[in-house]
Design a protein around this motif. Structure first.
Motif, PDB file in Angstrom:
ATOM      1  N   TYR A   1       0.833  -1.208   0.000  1.00 35.89           N
ATOM      2  CA  TYR A   1       0.000   0.000   0.000  1.00 35.89           C
ATOM      3  C   TYR A   1       0.869   1.261   0.000  1.00 35.89           C
ATOM      4  O   TYR A   1       0.586   2.226  -0.722  1.00 35.89           O
ATOM      5  CB  TYR A   1      -0.915  -0.015   1.224  1.00 35.89           C
ATOM      6  N   THR A   2       1.938   1.250   0.806  1.00 36.00           N
ATOM      7  CA  THR A   2       2.828   2.407   0.867  1.00 36.00           C
ATOM      8  C   THR A   2       3.499   2.655  -0.475  1.00 36.00           C
ATOM      9  O   THR A   2       3.567   3.803  -0.949  1.00 36.00           O
ATOM     10  CB  THR A   2       3.899   2.193   1.952  1.00 36.00           C
TER      11      THR A   2
ATOM     12  N   LYS B   1       0.988   3.932  -3.011  1.00 38.11           N
ATOM     13  CA  LYS B   1       0.641   5.324  -2.737  1.00 38.11           C
ATOM     14  C   LYS B   1       1.731   6.266  -3.244  1.00 38.11           C
ATOM     15  O   LYS B   1       1.439   7.326  -3.826  1.00 38.11           O
ATOM     16  CB  LYS B   1       0.437   5.515  -1.234  1.00 38.11           C
TER      17      LYS B   1
ATOM     18  N   MET C   1       1.474   6.446  -7.044  1.00 40.26           N
ATOM     19  CA  MET C   1       0.349   7.221  -7.561  1.00 40.26           C
ATOM     20  C   MET C   1       0.480   8.711  -7.257  1.00 40.26           C
ATOM     21  O   MET C   1       0.165   9.556  -8.089  1.00 40.26           O
ATOM     22  CB  MET C   1      -0.962   6.680  -6.979  1.00 40.26           C
ATOM     23  N   ASN C   2       0.955   9.040  -6.050  1.00 41.24           N
ATOM     24  CA  ASN C   2       0.996  10.442  -5.627  1.00 41.24           C
ATOM     25  C   ASN C   2       2.354  11.106  -5.822  1.00 41.24           C
ATOM     26  O   ASN C   2       2.435  12.339  -5.796  1.00 41.24           O
ATOM     27  CB  ASN C   2       0.601  10.550  -4.141  1.00 41.24           C
TER      28      ASN C   2
ATOM     29  N   ASP D   1       7.372  10.992  -2.904  1.00 40.26           N
ATOM     30  CA  ASP D   1       6.208  11.728  -2.409  1.00 40.26           C
ATOM     31  C   ASP D   1       6.689  12.660  -1.305  1.00 40.26           C
ATOM     32  O   ASP D   1       7.030  12.212  -0.198  1.00 40.26           O
ATOM     33  CB  ASP D   1       5.159  10.751  -1.878  1.00 40.26           C
TER      34      ASP D   1
ATOM     35  N   THR E   1       4.992  12.704   2.334  1.00 40.69           N
ATOM     36  CA  THR E   1       5.286  11.631   3.296  1.00 40.69           C
ATOM     37  C   THR E   1       6.774  11.316   3.392  1.00 40.69           C
ATOM     38  O   THR E   1       7.170  10.467   4.200  1.00 40.69           O
ATOM     39  CB  THR E   1       4.530  10.348   2.907  1.00 40.69           C
TER      40      THR E   1
END
Length: 286
Positions: A66-67, A70, A73-74, A139, A142
């Motif tokens: 998931y990380t 993410k 995508m971001n 990203d 984060t």
């Protein structure tokens, strides 16, 4: 005060106790008698270990996937430069020798002008080339980064496969404890294993060999010839396997107690009655 990890351990133990009880009930309903205290304790130990590893592995791997997804995508794409590397010695218990593993250290400048240093999550026996470039996604919200290379792709796919296996194991135990008929579950396992899991593993392994052939360490010419021969044989084997699963069905034959053997047999052509039945089902679903 218990942490979320502590509550997770307690709930896993309680859930495993319930699953063990349901397995005992299934055994009683099948006329095989009770498990007894020793049998219950042994079954509980196996169940709690399998469920704990399955749930823990799925949560850990799922969180990592998931990380990374993410970030992908971001995050923004950057071209990073290898500026250094770290190394450590990995011991091979089979050969009794040590192999030096290297991890690249890269730097890139974000769109905001910040210089970021990043190390990929994998290591290789090949020494990174200082000054070479690696594509990364970063990203800034984060401070998470993900490199887009052969190693990261293999690691990502391998994590997905492992998580899928753990999920199948968990649901298999749960369905068995709930006294469900395991026929369809076994069919799904056989289909996924033969048509998805094995082909993906074979293609990944062949891809790693091809990568080592072109980008690996310098080796004597006869080693390169041997590696090239293995790649050709494995590639032909993969092609033959894909042809087999496309043109054949697997017939499972029981060879002994708890042992089965799968033999490829020609696919049976559909009869007109089967075709008409499938057409009616399709129209009904529409």
């Amino acid at each position: 005060m218990l942490t979320s990890f502590g509550w997770g351990v307690i709930l896993t133990i309680l859930f495993s106790f319930w699953v063990t009880y349901k397995i005992g009930q299934r055994q009683l309903n099948a006329g095989k008698g009770g498990m007894g205290c020793l049998g219950f304790g042994y079954t509980f130990l196996v169940v709690v270990c399998v469920i704990g590893m399955s749930l823990g592995g799925v949560i850990g791997i799922g969180s990592s996937i998931y990380t990374k997804a993410k970030v992908l995508m971001n995050g923004a794409s950057y071209t990073s430069k290898v500026v250094n590397y770290t190394s450590y010695d990995s011991y091979d218990s089979d050969s009794g020798s040590y192999t030096t593993m290297y991890t690249a250290v890269v730097e890139f400048t974000t769109n905001e002008g910040d210089v970021v240093t990043y190390s990929p999550s994998y290591s290789s026996s090949s020494k990174p080339t200082i000054g070479s470039y690696i594509k990364v996604f970063y990203d800034g919200s984060t401070n998470k980064a993900m490199d887009f290379s052969v190693g990261s792709i293999v690691l990502f796919i391998g994590s997905l496969l492992l998580m899928t296996v753990l999920l199948f194991v968990f649901f298999g135990i749960l369905l068995f404890a709930m006294n469900y008929d395991m026929t369809n579950y076994k069919r799904i396992i056989q289909y996924v294993g033969l048509n998805i899991f094995i082909p993906v593993v074979m293609v990944l392994f062949d891809g790693l060999l091809i990568y080592a052939f072109f980008y690996g360490n310098s080796v004597p010419w006869f080693v390169s010839v041997l590696l090239g021969f293995v790649i050709v044989v494995l590639t032909l084997g993969i092609w033959g396997y894909f042809k087999m699963i496309r043109e054949s069905d697997i017939e499972w034959v029981k060879t002994s107690t708890g042992s089965w053997s799968g033999n490829p047999v020609p696919k049976k052509p559909k009869t007109k009655r089967e075709g008409a039945s499938n057409a009616r089902k399709k129209r009904a679903n529409e």
